[in-house]
Design an enzyme around this catalytic site. Structure first.
Site, PDB file in Angstrom:
ATOM      1  N   LYS A   1      10.847  42.114  16.085  1.00 36.93           N
ATOM      2  CA  LYS A   1      10.721  43.554  16.267  1.00 36.93           C
ATOM      3  C   LYS A   1       9.674  44.133  15.325  1.00 36.93           C
ATOM      4  O   LYS A   1       9.529  43.664  14.199  1.00 36.93           O
ATOM      5  CB  LYS A   1      12.086  44.193  15.935  1.00 36.93           C
ATOM      6  CG  LYS A   1      12.574  45.163  16.975  1.00 36.93           C
ATOM      7  CD  LYS A   1      14.003  45.589  16.683  1.00 36.93           C
ATOM      8  CE  LYS A   1      14.051  46.929  16.000  1.00 36.93           C
ATOM      9  NZ  LYS A   1      15.410  47.460  15.854  1.00 36.93           N
TER      10      LYS A   1
ATOM     11  N   LYS B   1       8.233  47.634   9.313  1.00 39.65           N
ATOM     12  CA  LYS B   1       7.297  47.995   8.246  1.00 39.65           C
ATOM     13  C   LYS B   1       7.025  46.822   7.308  1.00 39.65           C
ATOM     14  O   LYS B   1       5.987  46.780   6.653  1.00 39.65           O
ATOM     15  CB  LYS B   1       7.849  49.187   7.458  1.00 39.65           C
ATOM     16  CG  LYS B   1       9.170  48.855   6.791  1.00 39.65           C
ATOM     17  CD  LYS B   1       9.938  50.053   6.318  1.00 39.65           C
ATOM     18  CE  LYS B   1      11.206  49.565   5.671  1.00 39.65           C
ATOM     19  NZ  LYS B   1      12.395  50.302   5.840  1.00 39.65           N
TER      20      LYS B   1
ATOM     21  N   LYS C   1      21.877  41.735   2.607  1.00 41.03           N
ATOM     22  CA  LYS C   1      21.189  42.431   1.514  1.00 41.03           C
ATOM     23  C   LYS C   1      21.503  41.828   0.164  1.00 41.03           C
ATOM     24  O   LYS C   1      20.656  41.834  -0.729  1.00 41.03           O
ATOM     25  CB  LYS C   1      21.540  43.924   1.529  1.00 41.03           C
ATOM     26  CG  LYS C   1      20.828  44.673   2.639  1.00 41.03           C
ATOM     27  CD  LYS C   1      20.791  46.160   2.373  1.00 41.03           C
ATOM     28  CE  LYS C   1      20.104  46.895   3.522  1.00 41.03           C
ATOM     29  NZ  LYS C   1      20.274  48.344   3.437  1.00 41.03           N
TER      30      LYS C   1
END
Ligand code: TRP
Length: 332
Positions: free
Chosen positions: A196, A199, A114
């Site tokens: 996978k 969104k 991140k």
């Protein structure tokens, strides 16, 4: 509660729920609340480690609560709440910060990922994210925490922190086990079936609130495989696209792979893809409609999350009092 094992899970309301969430863990939660005492919360505190649009965050949090209820999580049978409504999480998190090592946090893969992704905003919250998550967990003394691959390391560090604290003060925290779901499909993206469903890969992702015509469009465009055979056959290594669609169709209809192969024998992919789309649209329709109905009933949703926060606070404050006492704070 009543002697059942305790299970807990937090979900970040940072994106819309999709078919992968549903056919993976979510679909099985209604069975779990029969077997365990379950706490489910919207991890809104965690979402602000990356910038959020405030109106969107509010909307998503509420929508997610409605979606969970629509998916069969009866709020009478489990504790459904919003993380920021139970201040004991952040209070415990401060204490645990003082029992977590800098080096430990610095090794977390999600922090590294991140901070690379949000290089302009590598804030302290992103760094101590696992400590808040440990507090979320330990404060309810759960036996199990269901984990996906990406959260395993967070449950590990939570166990390390609990053991360290218990080592100093005696058995304050129950050290939870990760819970690996017995069932639950791993759904891949419709247009890149080697990753996978997520969104962030918008076109390959079917959202729970999506309209049937959009669902149909996405399935008609789904990537099938470039093999010459052109038949519906389950072979994940050779035919990841078709196999993923078969997995989705099987989950939506309850059919076996043999059933599906027989149903589409000799037909290529032309009939298969819209059939999967239709099955998914039909599976999601009642969830979408119920979510919309619940979202129109704000008073009911409020009553759910208020009651949830109250039940959660009761359990959480009990642990917090114990911790405060152990570390030497004077009782109020
Ligand atoms: N970090 C989890 C995620 O991104 C969400 C989460 C926050 C969580 N607190 C938790 C999950 C406690 C399980 C238990 O998916």
């Amino acid at each position: 509660m009543d002697g059942k094992k305790v299970m807990l899970s937090g979900i970040q309301p940072s994106g819309d729920l999709h078919l992968g969430n549903y056919l993976g863990p979510l679909r099985h939660w209604p069975e779990m609340i029969e077997e365990f005492d379950c706490y489910f919360f919207m991890a809104d505190l965690h979402t602000i480690t990356v910038r959020q649009d405030p109106a969107q965050l509010r909307k998503r949090t509420l929508t997610q609560i409605a979606q969970y209820i629509a998916c069969g999580l009866d709020p009478e049978k489990c504790v459904l709440f919003v993380q920021s409504h139970v201040p004991a999480h952040t209070q415990l998190s401060w204490v645990l910060n003082c029992y977590t090592m800098f080096g430990e946090l610095n090794r977390m893969t999600q922090f590294k990922d991140k901070s690379a992704k949000h290089a302009e905003n590598v804030n302290a919250g992103l760094f101590t994210y696992p400590v808040l998550m440990a507090a979320d967990i330990l404060i309810y003394q759960p036996d199990f925490v269901p984990v996906g691959e990406d959260q395993k390391q967070h449950v590990e560090i939570c166990r390390d922190i609990a053991e360290r604290f218990n080592g100093v003060y005696g058995d304050v925290f129950r050290v939870p086990e990760p819970y690996i779901a017995k069932v639950g499909a791993r759904i891949m993206s419709l247009n890149t079936p080697d990753t996978k469903m997520s969104k962030s890969l918008h076109e390959g992702c079917v959202f729970l609130m999506e309209k049937p015509e959009d669902i149909m469009r996405k399935f008609k465009r789904a990537v099938t495989d470039s093999d010459t055979e052109r038949c519906v056959r389950y072979a994940p290594a050779e035919k990841p696209g078709v196999s993923n669609l078969m997995q989705i169709y099987a989950a939506a209809t309850g059919k076996t792979y043999e059933d599906i192969e027989a149903e589409f024998a000799g037909q290529g992919y032309g009939k298969f893809k819209p059939a999967v789309g239709e099955a998914v649209a039909e599976t999601l329709r009642p969830i979408r409609e119920e979510t919309e109905r619940l979202l129109a009933d704000k008073a009911y949703l409020e009553s759910v999350y208020r009651a949830g926060a109250e039940k959660a606070s009761y359990a959480a404050e009990k642990t917090l009092r114990k911790v405060y006492k152990k570390v030497g704070f004077i009782a109020r």
